[in-house]
Design a protein around this motif. Structure first.
Motif: not given
Length: 186
Positions: A103, A122, A135
């Motif tokens: 992230y 992500c 995320a």
């Protein structure tokens, strides 16, 4: 004889806990927020342990990655994106299944305009941790920036199902995707 064996086992156990001075030094530096020194000490501990099945080795890998992550965040706060990215990638080299590091790398990549790479990170973070709200929100931002309104909408709807509520001042129509103002709030 039985009375002597229990105290001996206790003392042997205590000696084992203190056997790797590099690991212990790494923990002290980590707890003080001295992350560069902690990384160095943990890497020395890993080199001296050698056995990947040893629990101390696993802890050393974890704490080295965690220290690198904190070091990367310090570089980010200082505006040094290159050093931050380097630290995150080095941490991920040894701990690739660490969703938080993925992230933070995604956020750095998005900030530096490498939005496709950010979206991929992500997605990787979400594969590792499907309920990782931050995320998911960053994925919505990236999809929006890449001109993928359906993907942005899907990410945002999933975030809402996890309890995320947009601030009232955004006045976003949930069916048109993510507004430009939403990116500023995340």
């Amino acid at each position: 004889v039985g009375v002597v064996e229990k105290p001996m086992a206790f003392w042997s156990g205590l000696r084992r806990l203190g056997r790797n001075r590099h690991y212990n030094r790494g923990i002290v530096h980590y707890n003080k927020g001295e992350y560069a020194e902690a990384v160095h000490a943990f890497e020395e501990a890993l080199a001296s342990i050698g056995d990947t099945q040893d629990p101390d080795y696993s802890l050393g890998v974890f704490y080295a990655a965690e220290a690198r992550g904190n070091l990367a965040l310090a570089h980010l706060r200082a505006g040094d994106l290159g050093a931050a990215e380097q630290e995150l990638r080095r941490a991920l080299d040894s701990n690739s299944d660490y969703a938080d590091l993925r992230y933070h790398l995604a956020a750095l990549l998005e900030r530096s305009g490498r939005v496709e790479e950010a979206l991929a990170e992500c997605q990787h973070a979400l594969e590792l941790s499907p309920d990782f709200l931050e995320a998911r929100l960053l994925a919505a931002v990236c999809a929006d920036r890449l001109g993928k309104p359906d993907a942005a909408k899907q990410s945002l709807e999933r975030a809402r199902s996890q309890g995320f509520e947009l601030p009232d001042e955004l006045e976003m129509d949930p069916w048109t995707g993510l507004s430009n103002d939403a990116r500023e709030c995340l």
